[in-house]
Design a protein around this motif. Structure first.
Motif, PDB file in Angstrom:
ATOM      1  N   CYS A  23       0.860  -1.191   0.000  1.00  0.00           N
ATOM      2  CA  CYS A  23       0.000   0.000   0.000  1.00  0.00           C
ATOM      3  C   CYS A  23       0.890   1.232   0.000  1.00  0.00           C
ATOM      4  CB  CYS A  23      -0.938   0.004   1.217  1.00  0.00           C
ATOM      5  SG  CYS A  23      -0.090   0.234   2.782  1.00  0.00           S
ATOM      6  N   GLY A  24       0.250   2.403  -0.122  1.00  0.00           N
ATOM      7  CA  GLY A  24       1.011   3.644  -0.173  1.00  0.00           C
ATOM      8  C   GLY A  24       1.722   3.973   1.122  1.00  0.00           C
ATOM      9  N   CYS A  25       1.336   3.319   2.216  1.00  0.00           N
ATOM     10  CA  CYS A  25       1.964   3.579   3.515  1.00  0.00           C
ATOM     11  C   CYS A  25       3.263   2.797   3.685  1.00  0.00           C
ATOM     12  CB  CYS A  25       0.996   3.235   4.645  1.00  0.00           C
ATOM     13  SG  CYS A  25       0.487   1.494   4.658  1.00  0.00           S
ATOM     14  N   THR A  26       3.543   1.874   2.779  1.00  0.00           N
ATOM     15  CA  THR A  26       4.756   1.051   2.854  1.00  0.00           C
ATOM     16  C   THR A  26       5.614   1.340   1.630  1.00  0.00           C
ATOM     17  OG1 THR A  26       3.478  -0.669   3.988  1.00  0.00           O
ATOM     18  CG2 THR A  26       5.629  -1.288   3.115  1.00  0.00           C
ATOM     19  N   VAL A  27       6.730   2.028   1.848  1.00  0.00           N
ATOM     20  CA  VAL A  27       7.548   2.514   0.737  1.00  0.00           C
ATOM     21  C   VAL A  27       8.946   1.896   0.803  1.00  0.00           C
ATOM     22  CG1 VAL A  27       8.506   4.543  -0.403  1.00  0.00           C
ATOM     23  CG2 VAL A  27       6.266   4.682   0.735  1.00  0.00           C
ATOM     24  N   PRO A  28       9.318   1.086  -0.183  1.00  0.00           N
ATOM     25  CA  PRO A  28      10.666   0.521  -0.223  1.00  0.00           C
ATOM     26  C   PRO A  28      11.607   1.349  -1.097  1.00  0.00           C
ATOM     27  CG  PRO A  28       9.247  -0.659  -1.748  1.00  0.00           C
ATOM     28  CD  PRO A  28       8.418   0.450  -1.158  1.00  0.00           C
ATOM     29  N   GLN A  29      12.880   1.310  -0.771  1.00  0.00           N
ATOM     30  CA  GLN A  29      13.920   1.888  -1.614  1.00  0.00           C
ATOM     31  C   GLN A  29      14.990   0.819  -1.797  1.00  0.00           C
ATOM     32  OE1 GLN A  29      14.997   6.128  -0.891  1.00  0.00           O
ATOM     33  NE2 GLN A  29      13.750   5.934   0.943  1.00  0.00           N
ATOM     34  N   TRP A  30      15.514   0.713  -3.025  1.00  0.00           N
ATOM     35  CA  TRP A  30      16.408  -0.400  -3.320  1.00  0.00           C
ATOM     36  C   TRP A  30      17.467   0.022  -4.333  1.00  0.00           C
ATOM     37  CZ3 TRP A  30      11.787   0.490  -5.602  1.00  0.00           C
ATOM     38  CH2 TRP A  30      11.689   0.376  -6.988  1.00  0.00           C
ATOM     39  N   PRO A  31      18.576  -0.726  -4.424  1.00  0.00           N
ATOM     40  CA  PRO A  31      19.632  -0.414  -5.391  1.00  0.00           C
ATOM     41  C   PRO A  31      19.208  -0.793  -6.803  1.00  0.00           C
ATOM     42  CG  PRO A  31      20.173  -2.408  -4.191  1.00  0.00           C
ATOM     43  CD  PRO A  31      18.927  -1.863  -3.557  1.00  0.00           C
ATOM     44  N   ARG A  32      19.547   0.053  -7.763  1.00  0.00           N
ATOM     45  CA  ARG A  32      19.165  -0.203  -9.164  1.00  0.00           C
ATOM     46  C   ARG A  32      20.243  -0.909  -9.969  1.00  0.00           C
ATOM     47  NH1 ARG A  32      15.038   2.374  -6.419  1.00  0.00           N
ATOM     48  NH2 ARG A  32      13.386   3.013  -7.853  1.00  0.00           N
ATOM     49  N   GLU A  33      21.471  -0.915  -9.491  1.00  0.00           N
ATOM     50  CA  GLU A  33      22.531  -1.518 -10.286  1.00  0.00           C
ATOM     51  C   GLU A  33      22.539  -3.034 -10.097  1.00  0.00           C
ATOM     52  OE1 GLU A  33      24.602  -0.971  -6.290  1.00  0.00           O
ATOM     53  OE2 GLU A  33      23.046   0.012  -7.466  1.00  0.00           O
ATOM     54  N   PRO A  34      22.972  -3.797 -11.113  1.00  0.00           N
ATOM     55  CA  PRO A  34      23.056  -5.256 -10.973  1.00  0.00           C
ATOM     56  C   PRO A  34      24.052  -5.639  -9.886  1.00  0.00           C
ATOM     57  CG  PRO A  34      23.197  -4.592 -13.280  1.00  0.00           C
ATOM     58  CD  PRO A  34      23.329  -3.341 -12.474  1.00  0.00           C
ATOM     59  N   LEU A  35      23.767  -6.731  -9.187  1.00  0.00           N
ATOM     60  CA  LEU A  35      24.660  -7.244  -8.159  1.00  0.00           C
ATOM     61  C   LEU A  35      25.388  -8.464  -8.700  1.00  0.00           C
ATOM     62  CD1 LEU A  35      22.853  -5.447  -6.277  1.00  0.00           C
ATOM     63  CD2 LEU A  35      23.210  -7.191  -4.531  1.00  0.00           C
ATOM     64  N   ALA A  36      26.697  -8.464  -8.562  1.00  0.00           N
ATOM     65  CA  ALA A  36      27.498  -9.589  -9.031  1.00  0.00           C
ATOM     66  C   ALA A  36      27.264 -10.798  -8.123  1.00  0.00           C
ATOM     67  CB  ALA A  36      28.979  -9.206  -9.033  1.00  0.00           C
ATOM     68  N   PRO A  37      27.516 -12.003  -8.601  1.00  0.00           N
ATOM     69  CA  PRO A  37      27.384 -13.194  -7.752  1.00  0.00           C
ATOM     70  C   PRO A  37      28.189 -13.048  -6.466  1.00  0.00           C
ATOM     71  CG  PRO A  37      27.678 -13.842 -10.031  1.00  0.00           C
ATOM     72  CD  PRO A  37      27.880 -12.361  -9.984  1.00  0.00           C
ATOM     73  N   GLY A  38      27.552 -13.345  -5.326  1.00  0.00           N
ATOM     74  CA  GLY A  38      28.208 -13.233  -4.029  1.00  0.00           C
ATOM     75  C   GLY A  38      28.116 -11.859  -3.390  1.00  0.00           C
ATOM     76  N   GLU A  39      27.667 -10.852  -4.141  1.00  0.00           N
ATOM     77  CA  GLU A  39      27.593  -9.497  -3.607  1.00  0.00           C
ATOM     78  C   GLU A  39      26.363  -9.330  -2.717  1.00  0.00           C
ATOM     79  OE1 GLU A  39      27.596  -4.843  -5.195  1.00  0.00           O
ATOM     80  OE2 GLU A  39      28.063  -6.506  -6.554  1.00  0.00           O
TER      81      GLU A  39
END
Length: 266
Positions: free
Chosen positions: A93-109
């Motif tokens: 819902c609009g009350c729950t806002v996530p923020q996350w990295p946009r760049e690809p993550l290498a294996p193991g990162e």
């Protein structure tokens, strides 16, 4: 007068009547019957897939007062053999806002997702879901914020008075964290504070292997990256971190670990 009526013509007429009745029946509104919800079908990812592993998938914030904003960081790792790409991260819902990295993550990162839940006008038990879509199989994974929201009048808070020294420390950390380093050898990275990107100048260590870990001031792992060969400046997206003081542990192969402090601002 006798009328001739062929059998084929009669069949065509009957078919026309049936089709007309069917069309009218479809146009007529159906009363008292709720439409059947249709689940969104997520197509499998195109291209190579990988695996995502979370340190935790559920955070219980306990009982909070209505209007409190809860922020929590979920740490995850690319546990597969292909780059991990988060194509979408969405709150329930609009009350729950996530923020996350946009760049690809290498294996193991390792990286992290910051979720903010605003409990304004909410009450009772809550189970706030965040849906993560990526190039994994299945393509969607879920993380949750759970707890209970009580009206303001039902909570009894006991606040312990701060000593003079504690009050000074609190002001330094909350209002000017850049002047309160965690360790004497830990200094702020220029530019400071930073809002989006953390850049580490590695010119003096070109060709070496390194492991870089980013931790919050409470010790939570925010990101970790292993580099086989340093080729220049190393960047981390930190714009999705909660505002505050962080420390980057830079471990060059064969050398002593070096801490570097930086600040993320709103």
């Amino acid at each position: 007068m006798k009328t001739n009526f062929s059998i084929p013509a009669l069949v065509v007429a009957l078919l026309f009547c049936c089709l007309s009745f069917g069309l009218q029946a479809q146009d007529r509104p159906t009363e008292g019957i709720s439409p059947v919800p249709v689940e969104e079908v997520i197509a499998p990812p195109v291209g190579p897939t990988t695996e995502i592993s979370f340190t935790e998938t559920t955070f219980d914030f306990g009982t909070i007062e209505e209007g409190t904003v809860v922020t929590h960081v979920f740490t995850f790792t690319n546990a597969g053999n292909e780059p991990l790409i988060l194509t979408d991260v969405k709150g329930s819902c609009g009350c729950t806002v996530p923020q996350w990295p946009r760049e690809p993550l290498a294996p193991g990162e390792t990286a992290s997702i910051t979720v903010e839940f605003n409990s304004k006008a909410k009450s009772g038990k809550r189970n706030q879901r965040v849906t993560i879509t990526s190039n994994t199989d299945p393509p969607q994974r879920f993380i949750y914020l759970t707890g209970e929201i009580a009206p303001k009048s039902e909570l009894d808070f006991t606040i312990s008075p701060l000593t003079d020294d504690e009050a000074v420390k609190e002001i330094l950390v909350e209002e000017a964290p850049e002047v309160a380093p965690i360790d004497p050898d830990c200094f702020a990275i220029y530019p400071n504070p930073t809002a989006e990107l953390l850049r580490l100048d590695m010119e003096g260590n070109l060709g070496n292997a390194a492991t870089i870990s980013i931790l919050s001031k409470t010790g939570q792992l925010m990101a970790e990256r292993k580099i086989d060969r340093i080729e220049g400046t190393i960047e981390f997206q930190v714009g999705h971190y909660p505002a505050g003081l962080y420390i980057a542990h830079v471990q060059i192969e064969g050398k002593q670990m070096q801490p570097r402090c930086f600040v993320v601002v709103d």
